[in-house]
Design an enzyme around this catalytic site. Structure first.
Site, short mmCIF file in Angstrom:
data_model
loop_
_atom_site.label_atom_id
_atom_site.label_comp_id
_atom_site.label_asym_id
_atom_site.label_seq_id
_atom_site.Cartn_x
_atom_site.Cartn_y
_atom_site.Cartn_z
CG HIS A 164 -1.96 -0.95 1.37
ND1 HIS A 164 -1.83 -2.40 1.32
CD2 HIS A 164 -3.29 -0.85 1.20
CE1 HIS A 164 -2.93 -3.04 1.25
NE2 HIS A 164 -3.88 -1.99 1.32
CG HIS A 184 1.20 -3.55 7.00
ND1 HIS A 184 1.77 -4.67 6.66
CD2 HIS A 184 0.25 -3.31 5.85
CE1 HIS A 184 1.56 -4.86 5.34
NE2 HIS A 184 0.52 -4.04 4.89
CG ASP A 229 5.15 -5.01 8.45
OD1 ASP A 229 6.12 -5.49 8.58
OD2 ASP A 229 4.14 -5.43 8.77
#
Length: 297
Positions: free
Chosen positions: A193, A233, A237
């Protein structure tokens, strides 16, 4: 008997060719401070660099190079933290400072599934915006760099994500409308993302679409907060995802340059050294010139 001019010239050439040429091992004072800091081949500095440092040099470093000074202090601080830290036991969940900072948001999303689904849906729309922009640059504008960067990024993410499969964060709040849609499994390290958003915003800046780039950056920050709050997450990350976006955007740029240079050399050989016409590699080219063309349109 006097030697002929030809013999004298030949003797001079022989003497010049056989006389060894040596480089000075010490630099002259006039060349002590050079712009590039390079020495002649085989030469060594007259003294170690730190032997020439003065108090005024230290003041100038602090004044003009304050960022490395701060980073040096951070290095010492985190060395102290690392060597005095109590390790997390194997029976305990990982400690994540991002989770600590978003505890209130996590409690809110836990108590309101509707809000959690709404934010997940909005996040999915943002992921679609990233993908749409990257595809647009390749399919419509004919520029391949963002697409190549995304291919690099997702391939590396797949390799790393499968190699080290992290446990799902404790308190994870899934949603059927989150991307990937349907509560399917996904790699935690690193965040695609965030990386995809960085790749898109970097291209927007190259193309002078600054307003759109800032909008993506703000949405990316909100995305990070939402992913931490929903425990989608770990913080590492997300941080690694940001770095991956920058890294693979740079690698894609180098790939473009390599391909364009190789095509130019091949065309030059085909023309027997005669300057060839401008080389055009489909989907690749100078981003700044592309930006000027788009602005003219």
């Amino acid at each position: 008997m006097n030697a002929s001019p030809a013999a004298a010239a030949a003797a001079a050439i022989t003497t010049t060719a056989t006389t060894p040429v040596t480089l000075p091992l010490k630099r002259k004072k006039a060349s002590h401070h050079t712009n590039d800091g390079q020495y002649p081949m085989g030469a060594t500095p007259a003294a170690a660099a730190f032997m020439t440092w003065r108090v005024a040099d230290a003041k100038n470093v602090v004044r003009h190079h304050w960022l490395p000074v701060i980073l040096g202090g951070a290095l010492l601080f985190f060395m102290w933290v690392e060597y005095t830290l109590s390790m997390v036991p194997t029976s305990s969940p990982p400690f994540d400072l991002g989770f600590v900072a978003t505890r209130r948001l996590h409690r809110l999303l836990s108590s309101s599934p509707e809000l959690n689904n709404l934010l997940a849906a909005l996040n999915t729309v943002f992921v679609g915006m990233q993908a749409s922009y990257i595809f647009w640059t390749f399919l419509v504008e004919g520029r391949a760099r963002p697409t190549i960067a995304a291919l690099f990024m997702f391939t590396c993410r797949g390799i790393l994500g499968y190699t080290t499969q992290l446990p799902l964060p404790e308190g994870y709040l899934g949603s059927g409308v989150d991307f990937p849609v349907g509560n399917v499994s996904f790699f935690l390290f690193y965040s695609g993302h965030v990386a995809g958003s960085v790749i898109a915003s970097q291209d927007m800046r190259r193309m002078q679409r600054l307003g759109l780039a800032w909008a993506y950056d703000i949405l990316n920050v909100l995305q990070v907060v939402r992913l931490l709050g929903s425990r989608g997450h770990y913080t590492i990350d997300l941080a690694a995802g940001y770095a991956a976006g920058l890294l693979f955007d740079s690698l894609a740029g180098r790939y473009e340059e390599t391909m364009i240079t190789a095509a130019a050399k091949k065309t030059s050989k085909q023309h027997n050294g005669v300057p060839p016409p401008p080389v055009v590699v489909v989907g690749m080219g100078n981003s700044s010139s592309s930006a000027r063309k788009l602005r003219k349109k």
